[in-house]
Write an enzyme that holds these catalytic residues in place. Structure first.
Site, PDB file in Angstrom:
ATOM      1  N   ARG A  34      17.702  -3.190  22.429  1.00 54.28           N
ATOM      2  CA  ARG A  34      16.343  -3.412  22.918  1.00 54.28           C
ATOM      3  C   ARG A  34      15.474  -2.296  22.357  1.00 54.28           C
ATOM      4  O   ARG A  34      15.721  -1.116  22.612  1.00 54.28           O
ATOM      5  CB  ARG A  34      16.300  -3.389  24.453  1.00 54.28           C
ATOM      6  CG  ARG A  34      14.897  -3.303  25.061  1.00 54.28           C
ATOM      7  CD  ARG A  34      14.080  -4.527  24.782  1.00 54.28           C
ATOM      8  NE  ARG A  34      12.733  -4.429  25.367  1.00 54.28           N
ATOM      9  CZ  ARG A  34      11.752  -5.279  25.117  1.00 54.28           C
ATOM     10  NH1 ARG A  34      11.957  -6.300  24.293  1.00 54.28           N
ATOM     11  NH2 ARG A  34      10.569  -5.136  25.671  1.00 54.28           N
ATOM     12  N   ALA A  35      14.454  -2.654  21.550  1.00 51.26           N
ATOM     13  CA  ALA A  35      13.460  -1.691  21.069  1.00 51.26           C
ATOM     14  C   ALA A  35      12.250  -1.835  21.984  1.00 51.26           C
ATOM     15  O   ALA A  35      11.434  -2.741  21.816  1.00 51.26           O
ATOM     16  CB  ALA A  35      13.099  -1.962  19.621  1.00 51.26           C
ATOM     17  N   HIS A  36      12.138  -0.943  22.954  1.00 51.87           N
ATOM     18  CA  HIS A  36      11.152  -1.092  24.030  1.00 51.87           C
ATOM     19  C   HIS A  36       9.941  -0.202  23.779  1.00 51.87           C
ATOM     20  O   HIS A  36      10.068   1.007  23.589  1.00 51.87           O
ATOM     21  CB  HIS A  36      11.790  -0.732  25.373  1.00 51.87           C
ATOM     22  CG  HIS A  36      10.927  -1.056  26.548  1.00 51.87           C
ATOM     23  ND1 HIS A  36      10.894  -2.306  27.136  1.00 51.87           N
ATOM     24  CD2 HIS A  36      10.048  -0.296  27.250  1.00 51.87           C
ATOM     25  CE1 HIS A  36      10.036  -2.297  28.138  1.00 51.87           C
ATOM     26  NE2 HIS A  36       9.509  -1.088  28.226  1.00 51.87           N
ATOM     27  N   THR A  48      -6.041 -10.350  27.168  1.00 54.04           N
ATOM     28  CA  THR A  48      -5.634  -9.077  26.560  1.00 54.04           C
ATOM     29  C   THR A  48      -6.059  -8.962  25.096  1.00 54.04           C
ATOM     30  O   THR A  48      -6.368  -7.872  24.611  1.00 54.04           O
ATOM     31  CB  THR A  48      -4.105  -8.883  26.695  1.00 54.04           C
ATOM     32  OG1 THR A  48      -3.728  -7.628  26.143  1.00 54.04           O
ATOM     33  CG2 THR A  48      -3.329  -9.990  25.983  1.00 54.04           C
ATOM     34  N   GLU A  81       6.769   1.875  24.800  1.00 51.58           N
ATOM     35  CA  GLU A  81       6.344   2.664  25.957  1.00 51.58           C
ATOM     36  C   GLU A  81       5.244   1.956  26.754  1.00 51.58           C
ATOM     37  O   GLU A  81       4.276   1.447  26.193  1.00 51.58           O
ATOM     38  CB  GLU A  81       5.828   4.011  25.451  1.00 51.58           C
ATOM     39  CG  GLU A  81       5.197   4.883  26.512  1.00 51.58           C
ATOM     40  CD  GLU A  81       4.581   6.149  25.923  1.00 51.58           C
ATOM     41  OE1 GLU A  81       4.425   7.120  26.665  1.00 51.58           O
ATOM     42  OE2 GLU A  81       4.271   6.152  24.712  1.00 51.58           O
ATOM     43  N   THR A  97       0.839  -1.205   0.000  1.00 53.61           N
ATOM     44  CA  THR A  97       0.000   0.000   0.000  1.00 53.61           C
ATOM     45  C   THR A  97       0.867   1.246   0.000  1.00 53.61           C
ATOM     46  O   THR A  97       0.677   2.176  -0.809  1.00 53.61           O
ATOM     47  CB  THR A  97      -0.920   0.006   1.227  1.00 53.61           C
ATOM     48  OG1 THR A  97      -1.706  -1.182   1.237  1.00 53.61           O
ATOM     49  CG2 THR A  97      -1.821   1.227   1.233  1.00 53.61           C
ATOM     50  N   ARG A 138       1.172  -1.436  16.700  1.00 54.71           N
ATOM     51  CA  ARG A 138       2.501  -0.822  16.660  1.00 54.71           C
ATOM     52  C   ARG A 138       3.140  -0.911  15.272  1.00 54.71           C
ATOM     53  O   ARG A 138       2.937  -1.880  14.555  1.00 54.71           O
ATOM     54  CB  ARG A 138       3.431  -1.510  17.670  1.00 54.71           C
ATOM     55  CG  ARG A 138       3.060  -1.261  19.116  1.00 54.71           C
ATOM     56  CD  ARG A 138       3.906  -2.087  20.059  1.00 54.71           C
ATOM     57  NE  ARG A 138       3.614  -3.517  19.957  1.00 54.71           N
ATOM     58  CZ  ARG A 138       4.184  -4.440  20.717  1.00 54.71           C
ATOM     59  NH1 ARG A 138       5.090  -4.081  21.628  1.00 54.71           N
ATOM     60  NH2 ARG A 138       3.853  -5.719  20.576  1.00 54.71           N
ATOM     61  N   ASP A 163      -2.673  -5.470  18.030  1.00 50.97           N
ATOM     62  CA  ASP A 163      -1.346  -4.852  18.069  1.00 50.97           C
ATOM     63  C   ASP A 163      -1.273  -3.813  16.959  1.00 50.97           C
ATOM     64  O   ASP A 163      -1.280  -4.157  15.781  1.00 50.97           O
ATOM     65  CB  ASP A 163      -0.254  -5.906  17.890  1.00 50.97           C
ATOM     66  CG  ASP A 163       1.135  -5.393  18.234  1.00 50.97           C
ATOM     67  OD1 ASP A 163       1.354  -4.165  18.175  1.00 50.97           O
ATOM     68  OD2 ASP A 163       2.007  -6.214  18.565  1.00 50.97           O
ATOM     69  N   THR A 194      14.490  -9.476  22.591  1.00 52.84           N
ATOM     70  CA  THR A 194      13.033  -9.551  22.485  1.00 52.84           C
ATOM     71  C   THR A 194      12.575 -10.998  22.574  1.00 52.84           C
ATOM     72  O   THR A 194      13.324 -11.920  22.228  1.00 52.84           O
ATOM     73  CB  THR A 194      12.526  -8.932  21.168  1.00 52.84           C
ATOM     74  OG1 THR A 194      11.098  -8.900  21.173  1.00 52.84           O
ATOM     75  CG2 THR A 194      12.993  -9.748  19.961  1.00 52.84           C
TER      76      THR A 194
END
EC number: 4.1.99.12
Length: 400
Positions: free
Chosen positions: A253-255, A319, A257, A145, A333, A331, A354
């Protein structure tokens, strides 16, 4: 050996009114889409597309154009596993017959690309599927897209592209060997979304380094770098230790928030523990990055929506069920801005901290190389036991 063209060649083909073939990552759809400029749509181009593709012809538009044309989502909850934003289907209100012919579909496609078109010029539902491209294009989401709007914009045309998945005669999806043969037979240029990402990285910058300072912590001294994203306007923070430009893989580490877990120490999730452990591991190694990605609260749904989901979890939902009951994605993100921050810091290949395979795929889609997934420890207790089980069983997290 596969022969791919360049992005410059693809841009020239699109500007000349010819289609190109764009293939995405093997860890994503691993499919090739036929793409051409919407404003240059002809019955012949549409007929060619119908003959060799699934026939589910889509028109990729910017967010602004979707809003201007009053094109709402096909459903209020997008459950597409790749997050493709399907809008309500359309036909041209005038100048068409049934709407299904190549000529009729070419007409509505040109209308969608025309800045003078109004919502009243379109009939709903119809035979062409508008798609809402993410602002920021493939640097925000590495999908066909976004590739369609990026390529047409880069070619100097309206950011509106026509796309459909190429299929074999038996209806199966064409993969790279099939796509290569198809392009050779029809003299088409074949490019990858990864190359489009790299082209835009070379020619554009989408994040701005605003400030740097020393940050002493109980784990040691880090260099804190504050970034602002051009498209999401969020303020992202990277904690950096050591020299990242020495050619070795960087521990990263891609954390995402998480106010409740990272700040308040909530036991409903394992986010705070993961952040603390990541800082400890980077400090122990003496080299690495802990990237704190803003705008990912509640896997991208936002803080207040997350608290509403907590209410439902208190009543027995997990969840995933809670998000879906609220009409929210499981999700939401994307890792595009985070990947750009890492790239700006000098990271090219990494060992990624991860337990989530989707995070690895998300970062690799932006031209970064993940050479190893480094597992983070998991501490299960009564407050988070169901949450961890849901992440493992329903979201594919690797928790051991």
């Amino acid at each position: 050996m596969t022969t791919f063209g360049t992005i410059e060649q693809a841009m020239a083909e699109i500007l000349a009114g010819r289609p190109v073939v764009v293939v995405d990552d093997a860890n994503r759809e691993n499919e090739g889409d036929l793409i051409f400029a919407a404003e240059l749509a002809t019955p012949e181009l549409v007929a060619f597309m119908v003959r060799y593709t699934s026939g589910y012809i889509c028109a990729s538009l910017t967010e602004d154009d979707c809003d201007r044309l009053d094109l709402p989502p096909m459903h209020h909850t997008n459950q597409d596993r790749r997050g493709t934003a399907y809008m309500v289907t359309v036909d041209a209100r005038k100048g068409v017959s049934t709407g299904i012919s190549a000529a009729d579909r070419a007409r509505v496609i040109r209308l969608l690309a025309d800045p003078s078109t109004t919502p009243d010029d379109l009939a709903r539902p119809g035979h062409v599927v508008p798609l809402r491209a993410r602002e920021g294009g493939v640097l925000r989401r590495t999908g066909h897209t976004e590739a369609a709007t990026d390529l047409t914009r880069l070619a100097g045309l309206r950011p509106a592209g026509v796309l459909c998945e190429l299929v074999n005669d038996d209806g199966t999806m064409m993969r790279v060997p099939d796509l290569e043969r198809f392009c050779a037979e029809h003299s088409l240029v074949l490019v990858t979304i990864a190359d489009l990402v790299m082209y835009r990285r070379r020619t554009e910058k989408q994040v701005e380094l605003v400030a740097e300072a020393r940050l002493p912590t109980r784990h040691g001294d880090f260099r804190v770098a504050g970034y602002r994203g051009d498209y999401d306007s969020a303020e992202h923070v990277a904690l950096v230790m050591g020299d990242l430009g020495d050619g070795r893989d960087v521990l990263v580490r891609a954390h995402s928030e998480c106010l409740t877990g990272d700040v308040f120490g909530s036991l409903r999730c394992d986010c705070g523990l993961q952040l603390d452990t990541a800082m400890e591991l980077v400090a122990k190694e003496g080299r690495g990055v802990v990237l704190y990605i803003r705008g990912h609260e509640g896997r991208g749904i936002g803080l207040l929506h997350k608290l509403r989901a907590y209410q439902l979890q208190d009543k027995g939902r997990d969840t995933v069920e809670a998000n879906l009951e609220l009409g929210l994605p499981v999700d939401a993100r994307d890792y595009g801005t985070g990947a750009q921050v890492l790239y700006d810091l000098g990271v090219r290949s990494m060992r990624l901290l991860t337990n989530n395979p989707a995070k690895r795929a998300g970062l690799e889609g932006y031209g970064l190389t993940v050479t190893e997934r480094v597992a983070l420890p998991v501490q299960s207790h009564p407050e988070n036991e169901r949450y961890l089980r849901t992440k493992r069983d329903r979201m594919g997290h690797l928790l051991g």
